[in-house]
Every structure is written in C-alpha cells, then in structure tokens.
Design a protein around this motif. Structure first.
Motif, PDB file in Angstrom:
ATOM      1  N   THR A  49      10.811  59.352  19.975  1.00 48.54           N
ATOM      2  CA  THR A  49       9.772  58.269  20.968  1.00 48.54           C
ATOM      3  C   THR A  49      10.172  56.866  20.782  1.00 48.54           C
ATOM      4  O   THR A  49      10.667  56.578  19.766  1.00 48.54           O
ATOM      5  CB  THR A  49       8.325  58.061  19.603  1.00 48.54           C
ATOM      6  OG1 THR A  49       8.207  59.367  19.014  1.00 48.54           O
ATOM      7  CG2 THR A  49       7.551  57.405  20.047  1.00 48.54           C
ATOM      8  N   LEU A  50      10.408  56.314  22.104  1.00 47.45           N
ATOM      9  CA  LEU A  50      10.668  54.985  21.818  1.00 47.45           C
ATOM     10  C   LEU A  50       9.714  53.876  22.366  1.00 47.45           C
ATOM     11  O   LEU A  50       8.486  54.599  22.995  1.00 47.45           O
ATOM     12  CB  LEU A  50      11.357  55.430  23.816  1.00 47.45           C
ATOM     13  CG  LEU A  50      11.852  53.723  24.297  1.00 47.45           C
ATOM     14  CD1 LEU A  50      12.933  52.904  23.470  1.00 47.45           C
ATOM     15  CD2 LEU A  50      11.987  54.212  25.762  1.00 47.45           C
ATOM     16  N   ARG A  51       9.590  53.001  21.358  1.00 51.89           N
ATOM     17  CA  ARG A  51       9.001  51.856  21.122  1.00 51.89           C
ATOM     18  C   ARG A  51      10.152  49.966  21.590  1.00 51.89           C
ATOM     19  O   ARG A  51      10.857  50.406  21.018  1.00 51.89           O
ATOM     20  CB  ARG A  51       8.417  51.527  19.774  1.00 51.89           C
ATOM     21  CG  ARG A  51       7.244  53.394  19.326  1.00 51.89           C
ATOM     22  CD  ARG A  51       7.177  53.412  18.386  1.00 51.89           C
ATOM     23  NE  ARG A  51       6.429  54.206  17.586  1.00 51.89           N
ATOM     24  CZ  ARG A  51       5.748  54.923  17.954  1.00 51.89           C
ATOM     25  NH1 ARG A  51       5.080  54.665  19.032  1.00 51.89           N
ATOM     26  NH2 ARG A  51       5.122  56.338  17.367  1.00 51.89           N
ATOM     27  N   GLY A  52       9.169  49.612  21.639  1.00 54.65           N
ATOM     28  CA  GLY A  52       9.397  48.005  22.464  1.00 54.65           C
ATOM     29  C   GLY A  52       9.688  47.259  21.014  1.00 54.65           C
ATOM     30  O   GLY A  52       8.709  47.480  19.978  1.00 54.65           O
ATOM     31  N   SER A  53      10.350  46.473  20.825  1.00 56.54           N
ATOM     32  CA  SER A  53      10.449  45.282  19.930  1.00 56.54           C
ATOM     33  C   SER A  53       9.734  44.473  20.260  1.00 56.54           C
ATOM     34  O   SER A  53       8.905  44.344  21.220  1.00 56.54           O
ATOM     35  CB  SER A  53      11.312  44.465  19.755  1.00 56.54           C
ATOM     36  OG  SER A  53      12.406  43.869  20.455  1.00 56.54           O
ATOM     37  N   HIS A  54       8.831  43.805  19.500  1.00 50.97           N
ATOM     38  CA  HIS A  54       8.307  42.027  20.091  1.00 50.97           C
ATOM     39  C   HIS A  54       8.378  41.640  21.489  1.00 50.97           C
ATOM     40  O   HIS A  54       7.111  41.890  21.786  1.00 50.97           O
ATOM     41  CB  HIS A  54       8.363  41.203  18.430  1.00 50.97           C
ATOM     42  CG  HIS A  54       7.335  40.574  18.853  1.00 50.97           C
ATOM     43  ND1 HIS A  54       5.968  39.956  19.009  1.00 50.97           N
ATOM     44  CD2 HIS A  54       7.507  38.540  19.533  1.00 50.97           C
ATOM     45  CE1 HIS A  54       4.894  39.374  19.489  1.00 50.97           C
ATOM     46  NE2 HIS A  54       6.138  38.491  19.722  1.00 50.97           N
ATOM     47  N   PRO A  55       9.212  41.129  22.002  1.00 53.95           N
ATOM     48  CA  PRO A  55       9.009  40.878  22.958  1.00 53.95           C
ATOM     49  C   PRO A  55       8.791  41.949  24.447  1.00 53.95           C
ATOM     50  O   PRO A  55       9.103  41.527  25.676  1.00 53.95           O
ATOM     51  CB  PRO A  55      10.453  40.119  23.270  1.00 53.95           C
ATOM     52  CG  PRO A  55      11.251  40.807  22.206  1.00 53.95           C
ATOM     53  CD  PRO A  55      10.597  40.418  21.392  1.00 53.95           C
ATOM     54  N   VAL A  56       9.082  43.208  23.681  1.00 58.38           N
ATOM     55  CA  VAL A  56       8.881  43.867  24.398  1.00 58.38           C
ATOM     56  C   VAL A  56       8.281  44.968  24.012  1.00 58.38           C
ATOM     57  O   VAL A  56       7.171  45.009  23.341  1.00 58.38           O
ATOM     58  CB  VAL A  56       9.983  45.077  24.339  1.00 58.38           C
ATOM     59  CG1 VAL A  56      10.013  46.214  26.078  1.00 58.38           C
ATOM     60  CG2 VAL A  56      11.774  44.402  24.548  1.00 58.38           C
ATOM     61  N   SER A  57       7.009  44.713  25.826  1.00 56.59           N
ATOM     62  CA  SER A  57       5.977  46.399  25.086  1.00 56.59           C
ATOM     63  C   SER A  57       5.907  46.858  26.414  1.00 56.59           C
ATOM     64  O   SER A  57       6.309  46.891  27.385  1.00 56.59           O
ATOM     65  CB  SER A  57       4.779  45.335  25.621  1.00 56.59           C
ATOM     66  OG  SER A  57       4.176  45.068  27.073  1.00 56.59           O
ATOM     67  N   GLY A  61       5.056  55.011  31.045  1.00 54.56           N
ATOM     68  CA  GLY A  61       6.679  55.652  31.291  1.00 54.56           C
ATOM     69  C   GLY A  61       6.557  56.738  30.653  1.00 54.56           C
ATOM     70  O   GLY A  61       5.465  56.625  29.768  1.00 54.56           O
ATOM     71  N   ASP A  62       7.143  57.395  30.484  1.00 50.57           N
ATOM     72  CA  ASP A  62       7.659  58.659  29.471  1.00 50.57           C
ATOM     73  C   ASP A  62       8.587  58.389  28.543  1.00 50.57           C
ATOM     74  O   ASP A  62       9.685  58.114  28.028  1.00 50.57           O
ATOM     75  CB  ASP A  62       7.977  59.834  30.486  1.00 50.57           C
ATOM     76  CG  ASP A  62       7.997  60.953  29.328  1.00 50.57           C
ATOM     77  OD1 ASP A  62       7.733  61.318  28.586  1.00 50.57           O
ATOM     78  OD2 ASP A  62       8.582  61.982  29.827  1.00 50.57           O
ATOM     79  N   THR A  63       7.738  58.156  27.213  1.00 42.79           N
ATOM     80  CA  THR A  63       8.136  57.440  26.215  1.00 42.79           C
ATOM     81  C   THR A  63       8.246  58.317  24.636  1.00 42.79           C
ATOM     82  O   THR A  63       9.185  58.269  23.523  1.00 42.79           O
ATOM     83  CB  THR A  63       7.430  56.461  25.625  1.00 42.79           C
ATOM     84  OG1 THR A  63       6.221  57.319  24.945  1.00 42.79           O
ATOM     85  CG2 THR A  63       7.547  55.275  26.810  1.00 42.79           C
TER      86      THR A  63
END
Length: 183
Positions: A49-57, A61-63
């Motif tokens: 599973t791909l997640r973003g850090s705080h400055p990224v949301s 897409g296919d995470t």
C-alpha cells in the motif's frame, strides 16, 4: 520466505501534482532472506500500500497492488502535494509467512519510505488547489484550501501563463494569439 522490502532512497523522477506517475518511479521490492529480491510471487508475494507523507495526499489512483516477481509497482498514482515542501512516499507491505515454531501462517508487515521531488506547475499551466470539507461547531460546511496543489492544468484557449507555479491564467492581450495549454 519474505524477509523485508526496500525502496529507492529517493525517486529518480519529478512528480507533478495531478499528473501520472512516471513509469517505474514508485515501487517496493519484496526481498527474501539474505536480501535477495524475490522472483516467485506465489512463494513470497506481498500486498503493498502506498501512502503519502504530510505534505502529500493521495488524489487518485491505484495505491494497493500485489507483488509480481518480487516487485510491487504503482504505475498509475496521481498525487496532490506542496511543491515547496520535502515529500516522501510511504510503502506498507503485508504478507503471510510460515511461523518459526509451528506450521501456522502468520501475517507480517514491513514499511519503508522514499523521498519524492514534487515539481511546480510549468509555464502555460496553473495549479488547481486541493480543497477539503470543514464542518464548524454549528454543523455548517465550507470548502477550505489545504495548501496542496491537486493538479497542474493547462491554460484554456484565450488565456496564458508565463510563470512557473501560477495559481491562475491571464486573459490573452487584445490582438494576441493564445492557443492554451503548456508551451
């Protein structure tokens, strides 16, 4: 047997808000004992599973993907981000493995982070701000900007932008020719 996972310390590509993921730039390698890449997904497969850090949301897409040949790739992820802040992609991978002391299967998890360079919208584009719904104490809702850029959008016909990281496009000067889009 899966032993862990790895990602590049930083992505080799620049990501633009709302744009498609550059091919092969976001991935997690599933590794077996002795740090060898797993090449047989049925024996050492994982769900990543791909997640973003705080400055990224995550915009869309296919995470959630499964490993194939020891690689969990995310070919079609679009992000919302702030180009002026450092950003990281966080990978979380879960997999089943045989328990060391019994014949039962146990669920394991690993995580890793990779630095992402977020590019500013180019000349001929403007940054569309990401918005979120905020509910106040009376139950009224409003849309507020998050400070992240959701997408870089080409200026429409009849408008232009010569600035990098523009927040809007300007009207074409009288007598000018503005076909729209990025130059």
């Amino acid at each position: 047997d899966v032993a862990g996972g790895g990602v590049p310390a930083s992505s080799p590509d620049v990501f633009f808000p709302g744009g498609p993921t550059p091919n092969g730039s976001v991935f997690l390698e599933v590794v077996v004992g002795f740090a060898q890449k797993s090449t047989r997904a049925p024996r050492a497969g994982g769900q990543g599973t791909l997640r973003g850090s705080h400055p990224v949301s995550q915009a869309m897409g296919d995470t959630v993907r499964f490993s194939v040949g020891g690689l969990v790739a995310y070919p079609s992820v679009r992000i919302a981000a702030r180009p002026d802040l450092p950003a990281w992609a966080r990978f979380e991978c879960t997999f089943a493995r045989c328990a060391a002391t019994s014949s039962a299967m146990e669920l394991r998890a690993i995580s890793a982070e990779s630095r992402m360079e977020i590019g500013s919208c180019r000349a001929g584009e403007f940054g569309e701000s990401e918005k979120t719904v905020v509910v106040d104490s009376d139950g009224a809702t409003t849309l507020e900007e998050t400070g992240r850029i959701q997408a870089c959008i080409g200026c429409p016909k009849g408008k232009f932008s010569v600035e990098v990281a523009a927040s809007s496009c300007n009207a074409c000067p009288v007598g000018g020719e503005c076909p729209g889009g990025a130059a």
